[in-house]
Design a protein around this motif. Structure first.
Motif, PDB file in Angstrom:
ATOM      1  N   UNK A 101       0.831  -1.203   0.000  1.00 19.44           N
ATOM      2  CA  UNK A 101       0.000   0.000   0.000  1.00 19.44           C
ATOM      3  C   UNK A 101       0.867   1.255   0.000  1.00 19.44           C
ATOM      4  N   UNK A 102       0.413   2.285  -0.684  1.00 12.83           N
ATOM      5  CA  UNK A 102       1.188   3.533  -0.696  1.00 12.83           C
ATOM      6  C   UNK A 102       1.061   4.237   0.644  1.00 12.83           C
ATOM      7  N   UNK A 103       1.681   5.380   0.739  1.00 10.07           N
ATOM      8  CA  UNK A 103       1.647   6.116   2.001  1.00 10.07           C
ATOM      9  C   UNK A 103       0.345   6.880   2.190  1.00 10.07           C
ATOM     10  N   UNK A 104      -0.699   6.347   1.573  1.00  7.35           N
ATOM     11  CA  UNK A 104      -2.033   6.916   1.789  1.00  7.35           C
ATOM     12  C   UNK A 104      -2.789   5.895   2.630  1.00  7.35           C
ATOM     13  N   UNK A 105      -3.345   6.348   3.733  1.00  2.00           N
ATOM     14  CA  UNK A 105      -4.124   5.415   4.554  1.00  2.00           C
ATOM     15  C   UNK A 105      -5.573   5.429   4.063  1.00  2.00           C
ATOM     16  N   UNK A 106      -6.066   4.242   3.696  1.00  2.00           N
ATOM     17  CA  UNK A 106      -7.473   4.106   3.335  1.00  2.00           C
ATOM     18  C   UNK A 106      -7.973   2.794   3.915  1.00  2.00           C
ATOM     19  N   UNK A 107      -9.298   2.612   3.888  1.00  4.30           N
ATOM     20  CA  UNK A 107      -9.859   1.384   4.458  1.00  4.30           C
ATOM     21  C   UNK A 107     -10.753   0.687   3.440  1.00  4.30           C
ATOM     22  N   UNK A 108     -10.562  -0.620   3.346  1.00  6.75           N
ATOM     23  CA  UNK A 108     -11.381  -1.451   2.463  1.00  6.75           C
ATOM     24  C   UNK A 108     -12.476  -2.115   3.297  1.00  6.75           C
ATOM     25  N   UNK A 109     -13.707  -2.104   2.777  1.00  7.30           N
ATOM     26  CA  UNK A 109     -14.803  -2.720   3.529  1.00  7.30           C
ATOM     27  C   UNK A 109     -15.422  -3.913   2.826  1.00  7.30           C
ATOM     28  N   UNK A 110     -15.317  -3.957   1.517  1.00  3.54           N
ATOM     29  CA  UNK A 110     -16.032  -4.992   0.772  1.00  3.54           C
ATOM     30  C   UNK A 110     -17.420  -4.482   0.427  1.00  3.54           C
ATOM     31  N   UNK A 111     -17.992  -5.027  -0.634  1.00  5.37           N
ATOM     32  CA  UNK A 111     -19.218  -4.439  -1.173  1.00  5.37           C
ATOM     33  C   UNK A 111     -20.407  -4.562  -0.220  1.00  5.37           C
ATOM     34  N   UNK A 112     -20.508  -5.671   0.514  1.00  3.04           N
ATOM     35  CA  UNK A 112     -21.706  -5.857   1.343  1.00  3.04           C
ATOM     36  C   UNK A 112     -21.761  -4.877   2.507  1.00  3.04           C
ATOM     37  N   UNK A 113     -20.668  -4.757   3.209  1.00  5.53           N
ATOM     38  CA  UNK A 113     -20.672  -3.824   4.338  1.00  5.53           C
ATOM     39  C   UNK A 113     -20.805  -2.389   3.813  1.00  5.53           C
ATOM     40  N   UNK A 114     -20.140  -2.125   2.693  1.00  6.98           N
ATOM     41  CA  UNK A 114     -20.260  -0.789   2.100  1.00  6.98           C
ATOM     42  C   UNK A 114     -21.709  -0.470   1.784  1.00  6.98           C
ATOM     43  N   UNK A 115     -22.406  -1.439   1.202  1.00  6.82           N
ATOM     44  CA  UNK A 115     -23.815  -1.229   0.845  1.00  6.82           C
ATOM     45  C   UNK A 115     -24.628  -0.895   2.087  1.00  6.82           C
TER      46      UNK A 115
END
Ligand code: ADP
Ligand code: MG
Length: 729
Positions: A405-419
């Protein structure tokens, strides 16, 4: 002749796997045999002493001196029975690795002999002469001495003939000088804050435990070849080396069959893990050649981190037994994958619920979403702090280098939780919810578990990913103490949960029903933290662009990243959560600036040495051979024939000259830059100077050396090449 390299290569041919045997065929027969765990305590301690320890672990009560004496006596008896002659307080200073100072179990008996002695006093507290450990000025300001104090929550264990007692390391006035002290405090903070929030859902929750499942990646390199590479031995990475014609392009190493010498190493290592109660579970080849991974079953955070530090230590020892050296550096080889230590993290309750697992009904799912959303908000608010907690001189080469991962902090949730989050955002109104709306959203939330089970999609490019029942902080480096990252994460989540509760309680006081109040606050948090959510390819250039548009920070420089520790909000947060006082935090940042500066300084020195003492003379030698050759041709052939035969060689001589001159000039400039940087006052300022004015030379010089490696006669080249380091096992 480049004899060290060729001797090492010669020896390699004769290397055989070391014969290894497990303590028993059935792992459970000997798991934890070198750990003073509850089973052994029951056997070796009086009922009262046993109760005192269990109570101290489970309910954080203190153990009085009388009980400590009893525990010490039992512990000593068990340790001596198992071959221990010495004991040590084992702690995690702010350097890489752990520290220990062994004392023999002997006291004079007054009759000219000795008895085996060990007391509650010696168990509980010691004052090692550890004044050389970094403290960031804390000890100068307060009191020179540092103390170690028994951490009852992590069981003692035996390594070799030494009983190791896990301890915290603090100054005379109580300031933390280690990773463990604030880690324990951060666990307590998240426990308290999470229990308070859980009360909305289940009054039986009285304890929330943070868990950590780390995945340790590493490289193995043949010991002989390693010794022939001073840069590897002194800095942990190769400062030069042209890429091998074949490396990881074919992906043929990942999950491939494990070579027999390595298998022997792994069996030996796992055997030792099991004796020490480390629940090693998974082993496999990683992406890069000669790269591997070991992952255990997850455990309570503090214990898990002790186990990781212990593991790193025994890995080094066992590697030697097998003629290997283990590399924990995040980027030991340029151009191929580096190593991380993914930190899988979750919270579980005393009622047996994983707060990051979707539940069986709408109520427990609302609890799940509450924890997910608050974690996202904590990550969003603390992106700079989280980056500071993982960015180091070595990890900076890995982050952003297209396999991490680059020096950008982001968070992945997956499509179901995102929905689900989108749904809350779009359905929950600002005013009162209608009964229909409430039913609809609860129905929806109730559907979550089935959906999730089938859809635990993965995203390996995200620095912070939800993986079905936990978050995985993937940006953590392989060489570090996970304490740093875990202190930041747990404190941030604890703080956010506290804020959440204040908001919800306020709405309840205004007459809004509990569930609705929770929904309203969640909606607000979802909107506020939206920018941190990213499910796409985190390695892509488009993401860098998009993240900038979203206002996310992207900081690759270590000194710049460390500024997060000086942020007023961060200082206040650590202080309020009782994890680190402003003085402790400042000290820690100082230590990080200093570590960064010193690592670059060492790399610069080593590269300078190698360039001038190994590479330039080798290149000159080869150039001389070419010159002799050209002269010979000139003697024998006519003018016309000479140009035809030796023209290209003359060009080569020029090219070599160019690289030699460049290396020499740049090494000289680098030394000058160091001289300037070294007299700058203040660790922070020095770190900036090293980052901006010294560090760039490392790449510059390397470029010319790597070009020379391609030109110079292989027989003359003094250092093992990438193909040898990566494909010998
Ligand atoms: P992957 O490489 O796919 O992430 P691994 O099996 O290598 O999977 O590692 C998964 C890690 O996550 C292990 O250390 C495992 O114990 C840990 N883990 C699994 N469930 C949890 C959980 N609920 N909380 C914390 N860690 C977990
Ligand atoms: Mg993982």
């Amino acid at each position: 002749m480049a004899t060290v390299r060729f001797n090492a290569l010669q020896n390699l041919v004769e290397r055989q796997p070391v014969e290894v045997t497990r303590d028993a065929n059935v792992t459970s027969d000997y798991f934890g045999k070198l750990v003073f765990d509850r089973h052994k305590m029951q056997k070796y301690l009086s009922k009262d002493a046993f109760k005192a320890v269990v109570n101290a672990v489970d309910n954080a009560t203190t153990i009085d001196r009388k009980m400590a004496d009893q525990v010490a006596t039992g512990m000593k008896a068990w340790a001596i029975e198992n071959g221990a002659t010495h004991y040590t307080h084992w702690f995690h200073p702010l350097t890489d690795g752990t520290a220990e100072k062994h004392d023999a179990f002997i006291d004079l008996d007054g009759q000219g002999g000795v008895v085996e002695g060990f007391s509650g006093k010696l168990l509980a507290q010691q004052e090692p002469d550890a004044s050389s450990f970094p403290s960031g000025g804390i000890r100068q300001t307060f009191e020179a001495r540092g103390y170690t104090a028994w951490d009852v929550s992590s069981p003692a264990f035996i390594v070799g003939t030494t009983l190791c007692i896990p301890t915290i390391f603090i100054s005379y006035t109580g300031e933390a000088l280690d990773y463990k002290t604030p880690l324990l405090r951060a666990s307590a903070a998240v426990d308290k804050a999470a229990v308070a929030v859980c009360q909305y859902f289940d009054k039986n929750v009285s304890k929330v435990q943070a868990n950590l499942g780390w995945e340790q990646e590493y490289f193995l390199v043949d010991a002989g070849l390693y010794q022939a590479r001073p840069d590897l031995a002194l800095t942990g990475r190769t400062l030069m080396g042209h890429s091998s014609s074949k490396d990881q392009q074919l992906d043929d190493h990942y999950f491939g069959s494990i070579p027999s010498r390595v298998t022997a190493y792994m069996i030996d290592l796992e055997n030792e893990c099991y004796r020490l109660g480390i629940p090693a579970k998974t082993r496999h080849n990683e992406v890069a050649p000669n790269q591997f991974e070991l992952a255990p079953i997850y455990e309570e955070l503090n214990l898990a981190n002790d186990h990781n530090q212990l593991l790193m230590d025994i890995m080094k020892k066992i590697a030697r037994r097998h003629g290997f050296r283990v590399l924990f550096h995040e980027k030991p080889f340029a151009g191929i994958n580096g190593s991380g230590k993914h930190n899988n993290w979750s919270l579980t309750t005393n009622t047996g619920v994983n707060l990051y697992s979707p539940g069986k009904n709408p109520k427990s799912n609302l609890q799940f979403l509450t924890f997910v959303v608050n974690t996202l908000k904590a990550v969003f608010d603390n992106q700079d702090l989280l980056r500071a907690s993982i960015l180091t001189a070595s990890n900076q080469h890995r982050l952003g280098a297209n396999e991490a991962p680059p020096s950008i902090i982001s968070a992945f949730l997956g499509s179901e939780v995102s929905k689900m989050l989108d749904h809350i955002e779009n359905t929950v109104g600002d005013g009162k919810m209608t009964p229909d709306e409430k039913t609809a959203i609860k129905m929806d939330i109730g559907r979550l578990p089935e959906i999730l089970l089938d859809n635990t999609d993965r995203n390996r490019t995200s620095p912070f990913a939800f993986t079905g029942n936990r978050f995985e902080f993937r940006a953590v480096g392989s060489s570090v103490n996970s304490g740093s990252a875990m202190i930041a994460l747990n404190t941030a989540v604890a703080k956010q949960l506290q804020l959440f509760k204040v908001d919800v309680d306020k709405l309840i006081e205004e007459g809004i029903k509990k569930d609705e109040a929770i929904f309203q606050v969640l909606k607000k948090l979802i909107i506020e933290s939206k920018a941190i959510r990213f499910d796409g390819n985190g390695y892509s250039d488009e993401w860098v662009q998009e993240a900038a548009e979203r206002g996310l920070t992207n900081i690759g420089s270590v000194p710049e990243a460390l500024e997060a520790y000086a942020d007023e909000r961060v200082i206040k947060m650590f202080d309020e959560m009782n994890v680190l006082s402003p003085v402790e935090l400042e000290g820690r940042a100082e230590v990080e600036y200093e570590k960064f500066m010193k690592k670059i300084q060492i790399e610069a020195r080593v590269l300078g040495d190698l360039a001038i003492n190994h590479i330039v003379p080798t290149a000159v030698k080869y150039q001389t051979m070419l010159i002799e050759n050209v002269k010979g041709i000139k003697d024998i052939f006519s003018e016309e024939e000479f140009e035809q035969l030796a023209g290209a060689r003359k060009e080569l001589i020029k090219t070599i000259s160019g690289h030699i001159s460049a290396v020499k000039a740049k090494v000289h400039e680098m030394i000058e830059a160091r001289k300037v940087a070294n007299v700058i006052e203040g660790e922070r300022e020095k770190a900036y100077a090293y980052d901006k004015t010294v560090s760039p030379y490392l790449e510059d010089i390397r470029y010319h050396i790597d070009k020379l490696e391609l030109i110079v006669d292989n027989e003359l080249w003094p250092l093992p090449k990438y193909r040898e380091l990566l494909f010998s096992r």
